[in-house]
Design a protein around this motif. Structure first.
Motif, PDB file in Angstrom:
ATOM      1  N   GLU A   1      -7.159  -1.998  -4.884  1.00  0.00           N
ATOM      2  CA  GLU A   1      -6.745  -0.945  -3.969  1.00  0.00           C
ATOM      3  C   GLU A   1      -5.421  -0.312  -4.408  1.00  0.00           C
ATOM      4  OE1 GLU A   1      -6.564  -2.429  -0.016  1.00  0.00           O
ATOM      5  OE2 GLU A   1      -8.620  -3.195  -0.014  1.00  0.00           O
ATOM      6  N   LEU A   2      -4.502  -1.158  -4.854  1.00  0.00           N
ATOM      7  CA  LEU A   2      -3.192  -0.659  -5.267  1.00  0.00           C
ATOM      8  C   LEU A   2      -3.285   0.143  -6.561  1.00  0.00           C
ATOM      9  CD1 LEU A   2      -0.952  -3.762  -4.446  1.00  0.00           C
ATOM     10  CD2 LEU A   2      -1.392  -1.742  -3.039  1.00  0.00           C
ATOM     11  N   GLU A   3      -4.159  -0.281  -7.459  1.00  0.00           N
ATOM     12  CA  GLU A   3      -4.356   0.473  -8.694  1.00  0.00           C
ATOM     13  C   GLU A   3      -4.863   1.884  -8.402  1.00  0.00           C
ATOM     14  OE1 GLU A   3      -5.535  -2.012 -12.536  1.00  0.00           O
ATOM     15  OE2 GLU A   3      -6.853  -2.461 -10.852  1.00  0.00           O
ATOM     16  N   ILE A   4      -5.787   1.994  -7.474  1.00  0.00           N
ATOM     17  CA  ILE A   4      -6.331   3.304  -7.117  1.00  0.00           C
ATOM     18  C   ILE A   4      -5.239   4.181  -6.505  1.00  0.00           C
ATOM     19  CG2 ILE A   4      -7.945   4.486  -5.587  1.00  0.00           C
ATOM     20  CD1 ILE A   4      -9.819   2.066  -5.932  1.00  0.00           C
ATOM     21  N   ALA A   5      -4.439   3.600  -5.613  1.00  0.00           N
ATOM     22  CA  ALA A   5      -3.355   4.357  -4.982  1.00  0.00           C
ATOM     23  C   ALA A   5      -2.302   4.769  -6.004  1.00  0.00           C
ATOM     24  CB  ALA A   5      -2.715   3.526  -3.874  1.00  0.00           C
ATOM     25  N   ALA A   6      -2.041   3.879  -6.970  1.00  0.00           N
ATOM     26  CA  ALA A   6      -1.013   4.156  -7.980  1.00  0.00           C
ATOM     27  C   ALA A   6      -1.417   5.270  -8.933  1.00  0.00           C
ATOM     28  CB  ALA A   6      -0.717   2.881  -8.771  1.00  0.00           C
ATOM     29  N   ALA A   7      -2.710   5.506  -9.063  1.00  0.00           N
ATOM     30  CA  ALA A   7      -3.183   6.522 -10.006  1.00  0.00           C
ATOM     31  C   ALA A   7      -2.812   7.931  -9.576  1.00  0.00           C
ATOM     32  CB  ALA A   7      -4.695   6.413 -10.160  1.00  0.00           C
ATOM     33  N   ASP A   8      -2.482   8.114  -8.319  1.00  0.00           N
ATOM     34  CA  ASP A   8      -2.203   9.454  -7.802  1.00  0.00           C
ATOM     35  C   ASP A   8      -1.046  10.126  -8.531  1.00  0.00           C
ATOM     36  OD1 ASP A   8      -2.841  11.543  -5.937  1.00  0.00           O
ATOM     37  OD2 ASP A   8      -0.975  11.056  -4.894  1.00  0.00           O
ATOM     38  N   ASN A   9      -0.009   9.369  -8.890  1.00  0.00           N
ATOM     39  CA  ASN A   9       1.081   9.964  -9.669  1.00  0.00           C
ATOM     40  C   ASN A   9       1.276   9.236 -11.000  1.00  0.00           C
ATOM     41  OD1 ASN A   9       2.333   7.621  -8.668  1.00  0.00           O
ATOM     42  ND2 ASN A   9       4.345   8.620  -8.548  1.00  0.00           N
ATOM     43  N   LEU A  10       0.166   8.673 -11.495  1.00  0.00           N
ATOM     44  CA  LEU A  10       0.143   8.061 -12.829  1.00  0.00           C
ATOM     45  C   LEU A  10       1.206   6.981 -12.999  1.00  0.00           C
ATOM     46  CD1 LEU A  10      -0.456  11.253 -15.007  1.00  0.00           C
ATOM     47  CD2 LEU A  10      -2.141   9.684 -14.051  1.00  0.00           C
ATOM     48  N   LYS A  11       1.316   6.123 -11.996  1.00  0.00           N
ATOM     49  CA  LYS A  11       2.265   5.015 -12.113  1.00  0.00           C
ATOM     50  C   LYS A  11       1.877   4.081 -13.259  1.00  0.00           C
ATOM     51  CE  LYS A  11       3.609   4.592  -7.235  1.00  0.00           C
ATOM     52  NZ  LYS A  11       2.872   5.806  -6.774  1.00  0.00           N
ATOM     53  N   ARG A  12       2.878   3.487 -13.857  1.00  0.00           N
ATOM     54  CA  ARG A  12       2.614   2.414 -14.811  1.00  0.00           C
ATOM     55  C   ARG A  12       2.241   1.170 -14.004  1.00  0.00           C
ATOM     56  NH1 ARG A  12       4.801   0.876 -20.350  1.00  0.00           N
ATOM     57  NH2 ARG A  12       5.094   3.120 -20.530  1.00  0.00           N
ATOM     58  N   VAL A  13       1.167   0.486 -14.375  1.00  0.00           N
ATOM     59  CA  VAL A  13       0.673  -0.662 -13.620  1.00  0.00           C
ATOM     60  C   VAL A  13       0.638  -1.891 -14.518  1.00  0.00           C
ATOM     61  CG1 VAL A  13      -1.277  -1.631 -12.346  1.00  0.00           C
ATOM     62  CG2 VAL A  13      -0.714   0.796 -12.099  1.00  0.00           C
ATOM     63  N   LEU A  14       1.266  -2.978 -14.048  1.00  0.00           N
ATOM     64  CA  LEU A  14       1.187  -4.266 -14.739  1.00  0.00           C
ATOM     65  C   LEU A  14       0.221  -5.147 -13.959  1.00  0.00           C
ATOM     66  CD1 LEU A  14       2.199  -6.154 -16.982  1.00  0.00           C
ATOM     67  CD2 LEU A  14       3.997  -6.915 -15.418  1.00  0.00           C
ATOM     68  N   ARG A  15      -0.889  -5.483 -14.580  1.00  0.00           N
ATOM     69  CA  ARG A  15      -1.917  -6.281 -13.916  1.00  0.00           C
ATOM     70  C   ARG A  15      -1.622  -7.763 -14.055  1.00  0.00           C
ATOM     71  NH1 ARG A  15      -3.535  -1.811 -16.150  1.00  0.00           N
ATOM     72  NH2 ARG A  15      -4.999  -0.415 -15.093  1.00  0.00           N
ATOM     73  N   PRO A  16      -2.169  -8.587 -13.163  1.00  0.00           N
ATOM     74  CA  PRO A  16      -1.974 -10.044 -13.281  1.00  0.00           C
ATOM     75  C   PRO A  16      -2.432 -10.542 -14.639  1.00  0.00           C
ATOM     76  CG  PRO A  16      -2.941  -9.482 -11.155  1.00  0.00           C
ATOM     77  CD  PRO A  16      -2.934  -8.222 -11.952  1.00  0.00           C
ATOM     78  N   ALA A  17      -1.677 -11.501 -15.185  1.00  0.00           N
ATOM     79  CA  ALA A  17      -1.971 -12.005 -16.526  1.00  0.00           C
ATOM     80  C   ALA A  17      -3.241 -12.825 -16.574  1.00  0.00           C
ATOM     81  CB  ALA A  17      -0.794 -12.834 -17.033  1.00  0.00           C
ATOM     82  N   ALA A  18      -3.577 -13.515 -15.484  1.00  0.00           N
ATOM     83  CA  ALA A  18      -4.752 -14.376 -15.471  1.00  0.00           C
ATOM     84  C   ALA A  18      -5.329 -14.426 -14.067  1.00  0.00           C
ATOM     85  CB  ALA A  18      -4.383 -15.785 -15.942  1.00  0.00           C
ATOM     86  N   VAL A  19      -6.622 -14.673 -13.991  1.00  0.00           N
ATOM     87  CA  VAL A  19      -7.306 -14.742 -12.697  1.00  0.00           C
ATOM     88  C   VAL A  19      -6.746 -15.882 -11.846  1.00  0.00           C
ATOM     89  CG1 VAL A  19      -9.524 -15.106 -11.558  1.00  0.00           C
ATOM     90  CG2 VAL A  19      -9.402 -13.732 -13.645  1.00  0.00           C
ATOM     91  N   ASP A  20      -6.458 -17.002 -12.485  1.00  0.00           N
ATOM     92  CA  ASP A  20      -5.977 -18.184 -11.764  1.00  0.00           C
ATOM     93  C   ASP A  20      -4.463 -18.188 -11.572  1.00  0.00           C
ATOM     94  OD1 ASP A  20      -8.572 -19.157 -11.618  1.00  0.00           O
ATOM     95  OD2 ASP A  20      -8.427 -20.151 -13.558  1.00  0.00           O
TER      96      ASP A  20
ATOM     97  N   ALA B   1       0.812  -1.218   0.000  1.00  0.00           N
ATOM     98  CA  ALA B   1       0.000   0.000   0.000  1.00  0.00           C
ATOM     99  C   ALA B   1       0.852   1.278   0.000  1.00  0.00           C
ATOM    100  CB  ALA B   1      -0.970  -0.017   1.178  1.00  0.00           C
ATOM    101  N   PRO B   2       1.828   1.420   0.906  1.00  0.00           N
ATOM    102  CA  PRO B   2       2.650   2.634   0.860  1.00  0.00           C
ATOM    103  C   PRO B   2       3.525   2.720  -0.383  1.00  0.00           C
ATOM    104  CG  PRO B   2       3.496   1.094   2.512  1.00  0.00           C
ATOM    105  CD  PRO B   2       2.160   0.579   2.083  1.00  0.00           C
ATOM    106  N   LEU B   3       3.880   1.578  -0.959  1.00  0.00           N
ATOM    107  CA  LEU B   3       4.660   1.603  -2.191  1.00  0.00           C
ATOM    108  C   LEU B   3       3.810   2.104  -3.353  1.00  0.00           C
ATOM    109  CD1 LEU B   3       6.613  -1.785  -1.911  1.00  0.00           C
ATOM    110  CD2 LEU B   3       7.517   0.522  -1.563  1.00  0.00           C
ATOM    111  N   ALA B   4       2.563   1.641  -3.416  1.00  0.00           N
ATOM    112  CA  ALA B   4       1.672   2.066  -4.497  1.00  0.00           C
ATOM    113  C   ALA B   4       1.377   3.562  -4.430  1.00  0.00           C
ATOM    114  CB  ALA B   4       0.374   1.266  -4.440  1.00  0.00           C
TER     115      ALA B   4
END
Length: 302
Positions: free
Chosen positions: A247-266, A224-227
């Motif tokens: 939650e981390l995506e929302i926090a990361a948006a504050d300074n427009l971080k590049r976000v890599l999302r999980p490749a698959a749900v499983d 959380a503090p890293l994001a």
């Protein structure tokens, strides 16, 4: 007498520590938590990182970024290959840790560790080639050279895979640093020992301190503090569950971080061909214009 001494000998338990800035601090909070194997048997006490530890890791990663990103791609490849050599030399230790962490037989754990070492070599080989794949000369209308080259994004926070404690770990960390970024790794909460041992390997290789920083503990508490940190440029959510990732995506948006999302749900299949998508995930493209002909001879550029 020697037999009696051997039978009465007490085992020396290993003290696992964080790896931050090329050093091995205990958690700033002084907290630890029990790490158990797949059967619930105690394995070790791991540091329970705090928000302060996360901030310290960001400072170390930022400090190391200039030198690491400024090194030649060929040099980075040499350094990564040296890490692979060190991993190969400590293969037995990692086989033991992976077997206990993931509930694998010794032979299967050996296969996983060997695959992880090979994966590290794979990314070492790509350091001086990825620029040729994603960069190049662009056709433009006018008397100019137009050249695009990749540059590292910066400081990348990595939430490591929860289940694949070593092969998955290597698969997400190696490509980040291969392309000139620095990393803060949030190790698997339930199986952090391979990640903490990787820090020991990195410390004895040629990798500059601060290029990779390893934290163990509760992912939600550390990530959380890293994001939200303004000096973190990107975050890899591979090891975050759906709720935490959101939650981390929302926090990361504050300074427009590049976000890599999980490749698959499983979860991602780390035994598959890694391809180059992780190498390009944290790269930016710089484009330079340079006049040709008589203007070009003067050495001017835009």
């Amino acid at each position: 007498m020697s037999d009696k001494t051997e039978h009465n000998r007490l085992s020396v338990f290993k003290t696992y520590k964080l790896y931050v800035g090329g050093k091995f601090p205990r958690s700033e909070s002084g907290r630890v938590y029990e790490v158990q194997d797949h059967k619930g048997k105690w394995l070790a006490n791991a540091p329970l990182s705090s928000r302060k530890d996360a901030r310290d890791a960001v400072v170390a990663a930022r400090k190391a970024f200039g030198g690491w990103s400024g090194a030649t791609a060929y040099n980075r490849g040499q350094v990564l290959y040296r890490v692979a050599e060190m991993l190969e030399g400590r293969k037995g230790q990692f086989v033991h840790e992976v077997a206990h962490a993931e509930g694998l037989s010794k032979s299967r754990a050996a296969e996983v560790v060997e695959a992880a070492v090979d994966r590290w070599v794979w990314y070492a080989g790509w350091t001086d080639k990825i620029g040729q794949v994603v960069g190049g000369a662009n056709p433009v209308a006018g008397p100019f050279f137009n050249l695009s080259t990749p540059e590292p994004t910066g400081v990348v926070a990595v939430v490591a895979p929860r289940e694949s404690s070593f092969l998955g770990l290597v698969s997400v960390v190696a490509p980040v640093i291969a392309t000139g970024n620095t990393a803060i790794v949030v190790a698997s909460e339930k199986a952090p020992l391979p990640a903490l041992s990787l820090g020991e390997v990195l410390a004895t290789s040629d990798l500059p301190g601060g290029v990779v920083n390893v934290l163990s503990g509760r992912a939600a508490e550390i990530a959380a503090p890293l994001a939200a940190h303004q000096d973190v440029n990107a975050i890899d959510l591979t090891g975050a569950d759906a709720g935490l990732a959101r939650e981390l995506e929302i926090a990361a948006a504050d300074n427009l971080k590049r976000v890599l999302r999980p490749a698959a749900v499983d979860g991602e299949d780390f035994t598959a061909d890694p391809g180059t998508h992780r190498l390009t995930a944290f790269l930016e493209t710089k484009t330079v214009w340079h006049p040709t002909g008589s203007l070009g001879a003067s050495g001017s550029s835009y």
